[in-house]
Design an enzyme around this catalytic site. Structure first.
Site, short mmCIF file in Angstrom:
data_model
loop_
_atom_site.label_atom_id
_atom_site.label_comp_id
_atom_site.label_asym_id
_atom_site.label_seq_id
_atom_site.Cartn_x
_atom_site.Cartn_y
_atom_site.Cartn_z
N SER A 81 -33.97 22.20 -12.09
CA SER A 81 -33.37 21.01 -12.66
C SER A 81 -33.06 21.18 -14.15
O SER A 81 -33.87 21.72 -14.90
CB SER A 81 -34.29 19.80 -12.51
OG SER A 81 -34.49 19.50 -11.15
N ASN A 106 -47.38 23.32 -8.93
CA ASN A 106 -46.76 23.34 -10.25
C ASN A 106 -46.71 21.95 -10.84
O ASN A 106 -46.56 20.96 -10.14
CB ASN A 106 -45.36 23.98 -10.17
CG ASN A 106 -44.25 22.97 -10.00
OD1 ASN A 106 -43.80 22.34 -10.97
ND2 ASN A 106 -43.81 22.78 -8.75
N MET A 108 -44.72 21.85 -13.89
CA MET A 108 -43.91 22.39 -14.98
C MET A 108 -43.38 21.25 -15.86
O MET A 108 -43.40 21.36 -17.09
CB MET A 108 -42.72 23.18 -14.43
CG MET A 108 -43.08 24.33 -13.47
SD MET A 108 -44.09 25.60 -14.21
CE MET A 108 -42.89 26.42 -15.25
N PHE A 110 -40.10 19.80 -15.76
CA PHE A 110 -38.68 19.97 -16.14
C PHE A 110 -38.55 20.75 -17.46
O PHE A 110 -37.81 20.35 -18.36
CB PHE A 110 -37.98 18.61 -16.29
CG PHE A 110 -37.61 17.94 -14.99
CD1 PHE A 110 -37.77 18.55 -13.77
CD2 PHE A 110 -37.08 16.65 -15.02
CE1 PHE A 110 -37.41 17.91 -12.58
CE2 PHE A 110 -36.72 16.00 -13.84
CZ PHE A 110 -36.89 16.62 -12.63
N ASN A 134 -28.68 21.18 -9.92
CA ASN A 134 -29.67 20.12 -9.73
C ASN A 134 -29.91 19.46 -11.09
O ASN A 134 -30.23 20.13 -12.07
CB ASN A 134 -30.94 20.77 -9.16
CG ASN A 134 -32.07 19.79 -8.94
OD1 ASN A 134 -32.47 19.07 -9.84
ND2 ASN A 134 -32.61 19.80 -7.73
N SER A 168 -39.23 14.81 -8.38
CA SER A 168 -40.27 15.64 -9.00
C SER A 168 -41.48 14.77 -9.31
O SER A 168 -41.34 13.70 -9.89
CB SER A 168 -39.76 16.26 -10.29
OG SER A 168 -40.87 16.77 -11.01
N ASN A 170 -43.66 15.48 -11.45
CA ASN A 170 -44.19 15.88 -12.75
C ASN A 170 -43.54 15.20 -13.95
O ASN A 170 -43.84 15.53 -15.08
CB ASN A 170 -44.10 17.40 -12.89
CG ASN A 170 -44.89 18.09 -11.79
OD1 ASN A 170 -46.03 17.73 -11.53
ND2 ASN A 170 -44.27 19.05 -11.12
N THR A 171 -42.62 14.28 -13.69
CA THR A 171 -42.08 13.44 -14.76
C THR A 171 -42.51 12.02 -14.43
O THR A 171 -42.03 11.44 -13.45
CB THR A 171 -40.54 13.57 -14.83
OG1 THR A 171 -40.20 14.91 -15.20
CG2 THR A 171 -39.96 12.61 -15.86
N LYS A 204 -32.03 14.62 -3.61
CA LYS A 204 -33.27 15.32 -3.23
C LYS A 204 -34.44 14.36 -3.26
O LYS A 204 -34.72 13.74 -4.29
CB LYS A 204 -33.53 16.50 -4.16
CG LYS A 204 -34.74 17.32 -3.76
CD LYS A 204 -34.76 18.66 -4.42
CE LYS A 204 -35.97 19.46 -4.01
NZ LYS A 204 -35.99 20.77 -4.66
N SER A 232 -37.50 18.52 1.51
CA SER A 232 -37.95 17.65 0.46
C SER A 232 -38.41 18.45 -0.76
O SER A 232 -38.48 19.67 -0.73
CB SER A 232 -39.16 16.83 0.95
OG SER A 232 -40.27 17.70 1.09
N ASN A 233 -38.82 17.70 -1.77
CA ASN A 233 -39.47 18.27 -2.94
C ASN A 233 -40.95 18.60 -2.62
O ASN A 233 -41.37 18.53 -1.47
CB ASN A 233 -39.36 17.27 -4.11
CG ASN A 233 -39.17 17.98 -5.44
OD1 ASN A 233 -39.93 18.90 -5.76
ND2 ASN A 233 -38.19 17.57 -6.22
N THR A 234 -41.71 18.93 -3.64
CA THR A 234 -43.15 19.23 -3.48
C THR A 234 -43.91 17.94 -3.17
O THR A 234 -43.42 16.84 -3.42
CB THR A 234 -43.71 19.85 -4.78
OG1 THR A 234 -43.47 18.92 -5.85
CG2 THR A 234 -43.03 21.17 -5.10
N GLY A 254 -44.99 25.48 -0.46
CA GLY A 254 -45.39 26.62 0.35
C GLY A 254 -45.95 26.20 1.70
O GLY A 254 -45.76 25.06 2.15
N TYR A 304 -38.42 28.36 -1.82
CA TYR A 304 -38.81 28.88 -3.13
C TYR A 304 -40.14 29.62 -3.00
O TYR A 304 -40.22 30.83 -3.24
CB TYR A 304 -38.89 27.75 -4.16
CG TYR A 304 -39.31 28.16 -5.56
CD1 TYR A 304 -39.90 29.38 -5.82
CD2 TYR A 304 -39.12 27.31 -6.64
CE1 TYR A 304 -40.27 29.75 -7.10
CE2 TYR A 304 -39.50 27.67 -7.93
CZ TYR A 304 -40.08 28.88 -8.15
OH TYR A 304 -40.47 29.26 -9.41
#
Ligand SMILES: Cc1cc2nc3c(=O)[nH]c(=O)nc-3n(C[C@H](O)[C@H](O)[C@H](O)COP(=O)(O)O)c2cc1C
Length: 341
Positions: A81, A106, A108, A110, A134, A168, A170-171, A204, A232-234, A254, A304
């Protein structure tokens, strides 16, 4: 073979350093996309993909190596992204290998070099092969919908498709954009910024959704005539895990995500009645996983985390395994196999 030999050494490095080396190695790789006209060629959202296997977002966040990834056999690559302004992301460590679980966690946040740098890089490449972009919002943005509209304006001319990432974990607060009222307003802003002639818009979504959310998202996506849903996402869920990193905060991907992502794909297939293409992603690491996702309704698939464990040779292995299964099960085209379970 080379990756199998190199992996123990790579796995002694911290995961972010290893990822940096992977990007550097890819820079030196051939940049030929798969030729058109093969047995797995398929048209989705008006785009013709040489095969249905894509590199998922997050691997090439800044659009540095899309052509090298296409050269490894992927049928398409989703970069990003990317956010309007550069952003450092969360403090390190923020990326964890859960080797015993074939998983990654993760947070991370962004991290990326921002839209101007990525746009310049992507504008300089020869347009061959399918590269989706993305898009995300800056963490400190006062108006996140405006961020997505701005990203759409900048990236639409450079993208074969745009992927709106509101999933995500993570935001903080980002996933609230999946709520019915916010999602309609967001997509209206994106579609207006894109204009009539721009690339298709994919959305997504997270795997952590309730049935009512799924119905609402499906309805809005159909109503706005999106190109596809990426499912989907994580996940923020924690199925049983063995690795010492299992308690880390962030999104899990995973192998342990596989069943949940497959279930969500089936849910969205039901909710959309097959009227909207789906991209299946989450825990795919073999041709059998990809085939199962296609049979469950995915027109395209992405991965991924499996690349971390298997290396770039995974793309050709999975693509040839899908081709084998298509023939074995007597389908003339990939589209015939989609949703045939
Ligand atoms: C380290 C890492 C970073 C990611 N970054 C992004 C991102 O920036 N944008 C996004 O939409 N998805 C991102 N993802 C999610 C992946 O695109 C994918 O949806 C998820 O990992 C599930 O697929 P997998 O099980 O094959 O990894 C990231 C995943 C990982 C592991």
């Amino acid at each position: 073979m080379f990756y199998r030999l190199a992996r123990p050494a790579l796995f002694t490095l911290n995961p972010e350093r290893a990822h940096g080396l992977a990007i550097a190695a890819l820079r030196a790789m051939p940049r030929r996309p798969a030729p058109p006209g093969g047995p797995l060629e398929t048209t989705v959202a008006g785009l013709t993909f040489p095969n249905p296997l894509g590199m998922a977002a997050g691997f090439d966040k800044d659009g540095e190596v899309p052509d090298a990834l296409l050269g490894q056999g992927f049928g398409f690559v989703e970069v990003g992204s990317i956010t309007p302004r550069p952003q450092a992301g969360n403090p390190k460590p923020r990326l964890f290998r859960l080797a015993e679980d074939r998983a990654v966690i993760n947070r991370m946040g962004f991290n990326n070099g921002g839209a101007p740098a990525a746009a310049a890089r992507l504008a300089a490449r020869a347009r061959q092969g399918i590269v989706g972009i993305n898009i995300g919002a800056n963490k400190d943005s006062a108006d996140r919908i405006a961020d997505y509209a701005q990203m759409t304006q900048v990236m639409a001319p450079l993208a074969d498709y745009l992927a709106v990432n509101i999933s995500s974990p993570n935001t903080p607060g980002l996933r609230a954009l999946q709520d019915e009222g916010a999602l309609g307003a967001l997509l209206d802003a994106v579609l207006e910024a894109r204009g009539g002639a721009g690339p298709p818009v994919f959305l997504k979504v997270a795997p952590d959704l309730e049935p009512a959310d799924i119905d609402a998202i499906a309805r809005i996506a159909l109503d706005r005539k999106l190109g596809a849903l990426i499912v989907s996402n994580t996940t923020i869920a924690r199925p049983p895990l063995r690795s010492r990193h299992k308690e880390e905060a962030g999104g899990l991907s995973g192998a342990p995500l596989k069943d949940l992502a497959l279930q969500r794909l089936r849910d969205f297939r039901t909710a959309t009645g097959g009227a909207l293409p789906l991209v299946g992603v989450g825990g795919i690491s073999t041709a059998e996983d990809a085939w199962q996702r296609i049979r469950a309704g995915a027109s395209l698939v992405q991965l991924y985390s499996a690349m971390v464990y298997e290396g770039p040779g995974i793309a050709r292995r999975i693509v040839s395994g899908i081709e084998h299964r298509l023939r074995r099960d007597g389908f003339a085209t990939l589209a015939e196999a989609v949703g045939s379970e």
